[in-house]
Design a protein around this motif. Structure first.
Motif, PDB file in Angstrom:
ATOM      1  N   THR A  55       0.847  -1.183   0.000  1.00  0.00           N
ATOM      2  CA  THR A  55       0.000   0.000   0.000  1.00  0.00           C
ATOM      3  C   THR A  55       0.887   1.239   0.000  1.00  0.00           C
ATOM      4  OG1 THR A  55      -0.102  -0.019   2.411  1.00  0.00           O
ATOM      5  CG2 THR A  55      -1.839  -1.193   1.241  1.00  0.00           C
ATOM      6  N   ALA A  56       0.509   2.235  -0.781  1.00  0.00           N
ATOM      7  CA  ALA A  56       1.315   3.446  -0.874  1.00  0.00           C
ATOM      8  C   ALA A  56       1.255   4.266   0.412  1.00  0.00           C
ATOM      9  CB  ALA A  56       0.853   4.297  -2.060  1.00  0.00           C
ATOM     10  N   LYS A  57       0.154   4.117   1.152  1.00  0.00           N
ATOM     11  CA  LYS A  57      -0.038   4.934   2.344  1.00  0.00           C
ATOM     12  C   LYS A  57       0.929   4.568   3.461  1.00  0.00           C
ATOM     13  CE  LYS A  57      -3.559   6.241   5.738  1.00  0.00           C
ATOM     14  NZ  LYS A  57      -4.972   6.054   6.159  1.00  0.00           N
ATOM     15  N   ASP A  58       1.029   3.272   3.795  1.00  0.00           N
ATOM     16  CA  ASP A  58       1.859   2.869   4.935  1.00  0.00           C
ATOM     17  C   ASP A  58       2.756   1.683   4.618  1.00  0.00           C
ATOM     18  OD1 ASP A  58      -0.015   0.908   4.731  1.00  0.00           O
ATOM     19  OD2 ASP A  58      -0.987   1.310   6.658  1.00  0.00           O
ATOM     20  N   THR A  59       2.960   1.345   3.333  1.00  0.00           N
ATOM     21  CA  THR A  59       3.837   0.274   2.848  1.00  0.00           C
ATOM     22  C   THR A  59       3.507  -1.086   3.453  1.00  0.00           C
ATOM     23  OG1 THR A  59       5.561   0.615   4.521  1.00  0.00           O
ATOM     24  CG2 THR A  59       5.704   1.926   2.490  1.00  0.00           C
ATOM     25  N   THR A  60       2.246  -1.324   3.763  1.00  0.00           N
ATOM     26  CA  THR A  60       1.845  -2.651   4.218  1.00  0.00           C
ATOM     27  C   THR A  60       1.873  -3.615   3.045  1.00  0.00           C
ATOM     28  OG1 THR A  60       0.442  -1.736   5.952  1.00  0.00           O
ATOM     29  CG2 THR A  60       0.017  -4.001   5.294  1.00  0.00           C
ATOM     30  N   VAL A  82      -7.232   1.228  -5.080  1.00  0.00           N
ATOM     31  CA  VAL A  82      -6.388   1.604  -3.943  1.00  0.00           C
ATOM     32  C   VAL A  82      -5.004   1.957  -4.472  1.00  0.00           C
ATOM     33  CG1 VAL A  82      -5.374   0.847  -1.753  1.00  0.00           C
ATOM     34  CG2 VAL A  82      -7.665   0.079  -2.385  1.00  0.00           C
ATOM     35  N   GLU A  83      -4.419   3.039  -3.987  1.00  0.00           N
ATOM     36  CA  GLU A  83      -3.089   3.431  -4.425  1.00  0.00           C
ATOM     37  C   GLU A  83      -2.055   2.465  -3.847  1.00  0.00           C
ATOM     38  OE1 GLU A  83      -0.277   7.425  -4.789  1.00  0.00           O
ATOM     39  OE2 GLU A  83      -1.926   7.355  -3.339  1.00  0.00           O
ATOM     40  N   THR A  84      -1.361   1.759  -4.718  1.00  0.00           N
ATOM     41  CA  THR A  84      -0.364   0.783  -4.295  1.00  0.00           C
ATOM     42  C   THR A  84       0.992   1.161  -4.874  1.00  0.00           C
ATOM     43  OG1 THR A  84      -0.730  -0.662  -6.200  1.00  0.00           O
ATOM     44  CG2 THR A  84      -2.120  -1.023  -4.247  1.00  0.00           C
ATOM     45  N   LYS A  85       1.998   0.441  -4.431  1.00  0.00           N
ATOM     46  CA  LYS A  85       3.349   0.695  -4.925  1.00  0.00           C
ATOM     47  C   LYS A  85       3.999  -0.629  -5.295  1.00  0.00           C
ATOM     48  CE  LYS A  85       5.595   4.015  -3.141  1.00  0.00           C
ATOM     49  NZ  LYS A  85       6.322   4.920  -2.233  1.00  0.00           N
ATOM     50  N   THR A  99       4.315   3.735  -8.427  1.00  0.00           N
ATOM     51  CA  THR A  99       2.978   3.799  -7.845  1.00  0.00           C
ATOM     52  C   THR A  99       1.936   3.377  -8.888  1.00  0.00           C
ATOM     53  OG1 THR A  99       3.653   5.588  -6.374  1.00  0.00           O
ATOM     54  CG2 THR A  99       1.287   5.287  -6.727  1.00  0.00           C
ATOM     55  N   LYS A 147       1.376  -4.363   9.709  1.00  0.00           N
ATOM     56  CA  LYS A 147       0.819  -3.592  10.814  1.00  0.00           C
ATOM     57  C   LYS A 147       0.136  -4.518  11.813  1.00  0.00           C
ATOM     58  CE  LYS A 147       2.272  -0.138   8.506  1.00  0.00           C
ATOM     59  NZ  LYS A 147       3.575   0.467   8.874  1.00  0.00           N
TER      60      LYS A 147
END
Length: 910
Positions: A55-60, A82-85, A99, A147
């Protein structure tokens, strides 16, 4: 009034289909990404590069995979909208990041992605590093990509890692392989276990989780990945200087049930000291295996006192009271020397009741035997175990383990046996009472020394096992007969039985690598077995003393057994396979000394046993074949007629000879990283010749006489297929599905009432499982097991017998609201063929609620109910030699228990 429940197969099928349809619908909105990774300069494909979607938000971490030989990769089941990386990394190469927002159902093709060599001073920004990195045979997970909830422990972190399965008993599997050890920064800070760190170390202390093969006992890499377990190494953010962990608990309940105990361990760098004590009458240890190997570190000694009954919980029914205490000391002197010492004391008292019904077809009638009995047994056991492990350098290592057991025991058994047939409603009643006191003392040790230099290696093994046991048995049998063919009688006998067993082994292996492709090993082994069995039988005289010697029931047999082996092995390593072929010259020398009018018997046997092992690494399977000789036991050759009871005798046969066994094995294992699924297959078969069988006669009145004979015609086979898949694509819901299908079959010749026949046994079992996890708050485990056993005969006119067994188990845990845990365990057992007088089914429900309080929830009250419906029972049914036996053993029934527990957890960092 007893509650009744019904089980509907149709309902189970409907629920299963609904779950499958839900999963299919869930997967239709997922996206897929594919591409190829190549060197930016040479344009050559990069193999085993790590491709991860976070996930781009918190790198989960969402999912990851490794590139194939041609550099290609594919990831499916990715979230849409969902914005991913996308993060791509490989050894010696720079990291690629991009991204991406996937559309529903999108199949995104990235083409060829070029990556360059890593710059010397490249800086990785925290939160931007790859969540998964592969370095040779090591997988490294970044803890920040997963997380966990507040106050989570390492076990909670591991449950989130792809390919990791944490089982209900605390054991861990990674990519379908078991985990054997857990290290802290490369050291055995918590011992060689896996649960002490996973259940007690805070997840927030962990920076990285490394996973690799456990080759501590395989320095020459002779074992394949399919035969190895895994090691977890936790890389911490800061190093731990010292800690003290453990727990104390106590509880009381209905029906006078109680438990109390404590276990505490203190650590000073690599020194661990543990003490424990407990007592209960709940028919269990009071500590789980995770507590013993984890908090106590009791698996570092190389001994097995946590598994051999030292801590109680023998598991074969009955009501058991037990008390136990001991200590354990582990110390690592740097990286070169490791020492362990442990002591355990165990005392138990057990009472249980049994009953059984046997129906056996004879020539003219159906003979029925009813048995009912009680037993009261006691045991005291002292165990001392130690380990020394020395690794002075990378070329040499030595490992020595030893264990001493001292175990006096005693038991009193009494029971009744009633016989009747279709012609005679009552043949005989037999009352028996057996009082036995015994003691077993045993010492064993094992030494392994390994040295490797250049292309040569030498391994030396030494093993010793010394066992002395003795028993004094008072056997009283009163037979009341109702037919003239069976006279009434009284047997009142004292038997003194002394046994000695000595085993010694010295062996060495020399290995030479001619090149990377071919190696040669010569293995030399000498083994010595001394087995002695002295039996003295005395009947009671008219004076009331046991002084009338019974010669045909007494004997002193001593066997000297020497085995010499010379084994030559050639190993050929191919590109994606390995062939290992061996020829083993084995010479056995047997001398039986009977100390009677039967002459002593000395024989020697020479065998040439071939073996072969083929491993295909690319296709993930291996094949093997080997042979071995199996001599008869001393009891089987002892030339006396044992009076088992007034209705049964058993005579040894000194003319028995060794049997020959030939074994075939096939195994397959594969883990798909992309799909997080594993498949494991294992098939085996064996042929036995000249094996020992029992020759029995049984008349219409139930009198049995038996002896032993050699017979050809035995064979067996079977195997199993298991597969599992984890659905860790969602950050909220996580699913796991699995299935284990197994079958086994075999045949063995028998002699019964003059008939020579063959008995065939077939068994098939299927066990689908499902695991559901929601936000690490709700956990659900479901298993349904179906088992069918079939017994048929050839050469005799005996009817076939079929038995069916159903078992459903479910375990649920809810960690909500705050400070509360609700647990529910349910088991349904159903045996439709069980006859009247026995329980066909049982519903066992064990609910519990736990309230946690104080700092970090260290204290807790737990209210639990065991067997809420009061239906728990141990029922069995099996067939053999034209008979069917059904039985039931008393086990613990319903009680309520309130327990208080306080957890000690103090850790200080450097």
């Amino acid at each position: 009034m007893r509650a009744t429940f019904t089980f509907s197969t149709n309902k189970l099928i409907v629920c299963t289909l609904l779950c499958l349809f839900s999963l299919v619908a869930f997967g239709q909105n997922k996206a897929t990404i594919a591409g190829k990774i190549a060197d930016s300069t040479l344009k050559s494909p990069i193999e085993h590069a790590t491709v991860a979607i976070v996930t781009a938000k918190d790198t989960t971490l969402i999912s990851y995979t490794l590139t194939q030989n041609d550099g290609t990769f594919k990831l499916s089941g990715l979230p849409a909208g969902v914005e991913t990386k996308l993060i791509i990394s490989s050894m010696n190469y720079g990291t690629f990041r991009q991204t991406i927002v996937f559309k529903p159902g999108e199949n995104k093709v990235m083409g060829t992605i070029l990556v360059g060599l890593k710059a010397l001073q490249e800086v990785v920004v925290r939160g931007e590093r790859s969540p998964v990195v592969i370095r040779k045979d090591t997988i490294e997970f970044s803890a920040e990509a997963f997380k966990t909830r507040p106050n989570a422990v390492v076990e909670d972190l591991l449950k989130l890692l792809p390919g990791v399965q944490v089982n209900m008993d605390g054991s861990i599997e990674i990519n379908g392989r078991p985990v054997s050890r857990l290290l802290i920064d490369g050291k055995r800070f918590f011992g060689s276990d896996i649960t002490i760190g996973t259940k007690n170390l805070d997840a927030e202390l962990v920076d990285k989780v490394q996973v690799y093969d456990d080759r501590d006992d395989d320095p020459d890499h002779k074992l394949t990945e399919m035969e190895l377990s895994k090691v977890i190494n936790l890389k911490l953010k800061s190093k731990i200087r010292k800690s003290t962990i453990g727990k104390i608990f106590g509880g009381a309940g209905t029906r006078q049930r109680y438990e109390a105990g404590g276990i505490i361990s203190t650590f000073r760098d690599t020194l661990q000291m543990t003490a424990f004590g407990l007592g209960n009458n709940l028919t269990h240890t009071g500590f789980s295996s995770a507590d013993l190997t984890g908090l106590g570190g009791f698996n570092r000694s190389g001994g097995n006192i946590q598994y051999d009954g030292t801590f109680g919980g023998t598991g074969n029914g009955g009501i058991e009271q037990m008390h136990s205490a001991g200590f354990n000391i582990n110390n690592d002197y740097g990286t070169k020397l490791k020492l362990n010492l442990q002591y355990g004391y165990y005392n138990y008292i057990k009472d249980y009741k049994t009953k059984s019904l046997t129906e056996q077809r004879l020539d003219n009638t159906l003979l029925t035997t009813q048995n009912a009995g009680t037993e009261h047994s006691k045991m005291r056991k002292h165990t001392v175990a130690t380990l020394i492990e020395w690794k002075p350098d990378t070329l040499r290592w030595l490992r020595f383990t030893a264990q001493l057991n001292i175990a006096p025991t005693g038991d009193v058994r009494n029971g009744t046996t009633n016989n009747f047939n279709t012609q005679t409603p009552q043949i005989s009643d037999l009352f028996s009472e057996v009082t036995n006191t015994s003691q077993t003392n045993e010492f064993n040790d094992r030494l392994i020394y390994h040295y490797k230099r250049n292309k040569n290696s030498v391994t030396i093994f030494q093993t010793a096992d010394i066992r002395n046991s003795g028993s004094d048995t008072y056997n009283y049998n009163s037979l009341h007969s109702f037919v003239s063919a069976v006279p009434s009688s009284v047997l009142d006998r004292f038997t003194d039985n002394n046994q000695r067993y000595y085993y010694g082994e010295l062996s060495s292996a020399f290995n030479h690598d001619f090149n990377k492709m071919v190696s040669y090993e010569v293995f030399v082994q000498s083994r010595f077995y001394l087995t002695a069995n002295r039996v003295t039988a005395l009947d009671k005289s008219q004076d009331g003393l046991y002084e009338n010697f019974v010669p045909d029931q007494s004997n002193n047999t001593i066997r000297d057994h020497y085995v010499e082996n010379l084994k030559n092995t050639v190993t050929i390593n191919l590109k994606n396979a390995r062939i290992r072929a061996a020829l083993d010259l084995e010479i056995q020398s047997l001398t039986n000394r009977y100390h009677s009018d039967i002459p002593n018997l000395s024989k020697w046997y020479a065998y040439l046993f071939p073996s072969v092992n083929y491993v295909n690494f690319k296709k993930h399977f291996q094949l093997s074949y080997y042979e071995m000789a199996d001599p008869p036991t001393v009891d089987q050759v002892q030339p006396i007629t044992r009076q088992i009871s007034s209705l049964e005798t058993l005579t040894g046969n000194p003319n028995l000879t060794p049997g020959i066994e030939r074994h075939f094995n096939y195994s397959y294992f594969n883990y798909n990283t992309d799909k997080q699924s594993n498949t494991n297959m294992n098939f085996y078969a064996g042929v036995t010749s000249n094996n020992v069988v029992q020759v029995s006669t049984k008349d219409d009145n139930g009198f049995i006489t038996s002896t032993y004979a050699n017979k050809n015609g035995g064979w067996y086979g079977g195997g199993g297929i298991s597969n599992g898949k984890q659905f860790k694509k969602s950050r909220i819901w996580k699913f796991g599905l699995g299935n284990r299908l197994s079958a086994n079959f075999g045949q063995q010749s028998f002699y019964f009432n003059g008939d020579e026949g063959t008995q065939f046994n077939y068994a098939i079992s299927d066990a689908p499982t499902a695991v559901i996890n929601y936000k690490s708050t709700v956990n659900l485990n479901l298993t349904y097991t179906f088992t069918k056993n079939i017994t048929t005969y050839r050469g005799v006119n005996y009817p076939s017998v079929s038995t069916i067994y159903h078992n459903i188990t479910a375990a649920a845990s809810v960690n909500a609201p705050a400070n509360f845990i609700f647990d529910l365990q349910y088991q349904y057992r159903y045996n439709p063929q069980i006859p009247a007088g026995f329980s066909k089914s049982a519903n066992v429900l064990n609910p519990a609620v736990t309230y946690m309080f104080l700092k970090q929830n260290r204290a807790q009250f737990k209210l639990s109910a065991y067997d809420l419906f009061n239906q728990n029972t141990n029922v069995y049914r099996y067939a053999g030699t034209n008979s069917i036996t059904s039985g039931e053993t008393q086990i613990l029934r319903r009680y309520f228990l309130l327990t208080f527990q306080y957890k000690i957890n103090s850790m200080k960092s450097k």
